[in-house]
Scaffold this motif. Sequence first.
Motif, mmCIF file in Angstrom:
data_model
loop_
_atom_site.group_PDB
_atom_site.id
_atom_site.type_symbol
_atom_site.label_atom_id
_atom_site.label_comp_id
_atom_site.label_asym_id
_atom_site.label_seq_id
_atom_site.Cartn_x
_atom_site.Cartn_y
_atom_site.Cartn_z
ATOM 1 N N ALA A 61 32.687 52.433 38.449
ATOM 2 C CA ALA A 61 33.270 51.092 38.342
ATOM 3 C C ALA A 61 34.012 50.728 39.612
ATOM 4 O O ALA A 61 34.677 51.564 40.221
ATOM 5 N N SER A 62 33.893 49.454 40.003
ATOM 6 C CA SER A 62 34.707 48.935 41.091
ATOM 7 C C SER A 62 35.183 47.531 40.710
ATOM 8 O O SER A 62 34.886 47.048 39.615
ATOM 9 N N LYS A 63 35.914 46.903 41.634
ATOM 10 C CA LYS A 63 36.544 45.620 41.316
ATOM 11 C C LYS A 63 36.537 44.719 42.538
ATOM 12 O O LYS A 63 36.472 45.183 43.683
ATOM 13 N N GLN A 88 34.495 44.608 37.937
ATOM 14 C CA GLN A 88 35.622 43.967 37.277
ATOM 15 C C GLN A 88 36.318 42.943 38.163
ATOM 16 O O GLN A 88 36.461 43.151 39.374
ATOM 17 N N LEU A 89 36.767 41.870 37.548
ATOM 18 C CA LEU A 89 37.614 40.890 38.230
ATOM 19 C C LEU A 89 39.017 41.472 38.262
ATOM 20 O O LEU A 89 39.627 41.710 37.224
ATOM 21 N N HIS A 90 39.518 41.696 39.465
ATOM 22 C CA HIS A 90 40.691 42.532 39.678
ATOM 23 C C HIS A 90 42.009 41.765 39.576
ATOM 24 O O HIS A 90 42.134 40.655 40.072
ATOM 25 N N HIS A 91 42.971 42.355 38.917
ATOM 26 C CA HIS A 91 44.355 41.875 38.741
ATOM 27 C C HIS A 91 44.449 40.353 38.597
ATOM 28 O O HIS A 91 45.143 39.674 39.349
ATOM 29 N N ILE A 131 37.369 42.531 33.142
ATOM 30 C CA ILE A 131 38.510 41.796 33.670
ATOM 31 C C ILE A 131 39.719 42.720 33.588
ATOM 32 O O ILE A 131 39.897 43.438 32.610
ATOM 33 N N THR A 132 40.534 42.715 34.648
ATOM 34 C CA THR A 132 41.705 43.585 34.681
ATOM 35 C C THR A 132 42.955 42.780 34.998
ATOM 36 O O THR A 132 42.887 41.718 35.616
ATOM 37 N N GLY A 133 44.089 43.303 34.578
ATOM 38 C CA GLY A 133 45.358 42.651 34.886
ATOM 39 C C GLY A 133 46.523 43.483 34.407
ATOM 40 O O GLY A 133 46.419 44.195 33.401
#
Length: 321
Positions: A117-119, A148-151, A185-187
Amino acid sequence: MTEGKTRRNFLITSIAVTGGIVATNTFGQNTTNTATPPTNMPERVLGRTKVNLPIFGFGAGQMPLSGGEGKEGDATAIIQRALELGIRYFDTAASYGPSEDYLGKVLPPHRSKLFLASKTDKRDRDGAWRELERSLKRLNTDYLDLWQLHHVSFSEELDIIFSPSGAIKALEEAIEQKLVRFAGITGHHDPQLIAEGLRRYPFHTTLIPVNAADKHHPRPFIPVVLPVAQEKNVGVIAMKVPAYGRLFKPGGLTGMEQALGYTMSQPGVHCCVIAAETVAQLENNVKIAQAFVPLKEQELTAIAQRTANIWEDSTFFRAWT
C-alpha cells in the motif's frame, strides 16, 4: 491509444526493464520460488476486499524508513527481517522520504505474496497520477494492492477530490487500468471528515488512529468512524497504536501488549500498521501480535483509564494537517 493506456504500457515496460520483475496482479499468486514464512498471527479479512491479512502490518512512516543520512542499511535490514517474520502487509506513502525506494530494493522477489500500500496527498487528478507513477517506479512494482488518499483533513479537500478533475478520477482510472486494486482514504485530524468521505464514496479501506487515548479526545475516531465503516464493510486499518511511544509514559500503558490489545479488540478494526525503529523492536511487536487475544470490556476500560492523564500529549498528531 488513450493517455491512460499509454501510461500503463510505459510504466510496466520501464519497471520490468529496470527491476527485472514479472507483472502479477493477483495477491497470493506465486510467480517465483521465494515464499514468505507464516506469521502465526491471527488473521482477519480486510472488509470487502476479501483479502485475508495478519492483524499486524509494517508501517514505513518513521525512521529509519522515512529518511535520514546513512539510514539505508538500517532500513533494509528491518524490511528484510519483516519478510523473514512472515509480514505480508507493507504500508508507505509518496511523502515518507526514501521509504518507497528502500522497500523497492527488498520487496520485489516476494511481491506476489505481499499486500503493498502507498498513498498520495495530491488532491487533483494530474498531481495524483504523477505521484502514482513515481511510487510504482520507486517501489519497483507494476501495481499497488491499495492506493490511499493521504491525511484528508478539511471539507474543502473532499470537494476538490470529488470534483471532475479531482484525485478520485486518478484513483478510478488506476483501478480500471489494473495499476491499483483497492481505494482507501486516510486521516488523523477530523473523524467526521473521514466518516463523510466513507459516505460519499465506496472506498475499500480507511486508515485512522485507533488507540487507548481516543475516548478522552473531544473528537474521538472510534465512535465516529467505526460504525460507518462497519455499515459499509470498509476495511479498517489502525495507525498511531502506541502514539509514537507516548502512551508508555510514566502512569500510562505498561507496553505494546496493552496498546495493540486495545486497538485490535475494537469492533470493526481488521489490522494495524506499526513502524519499527530497530529490528529488535519489530521482533517484539510481532511476538506480541502473535500472542494477541481479544480483550474483555473490563480490560479495555481499565486500559483506557490509564491514558486519562496523558491523552493530550498522546494525541498531538491530531493537529497535523
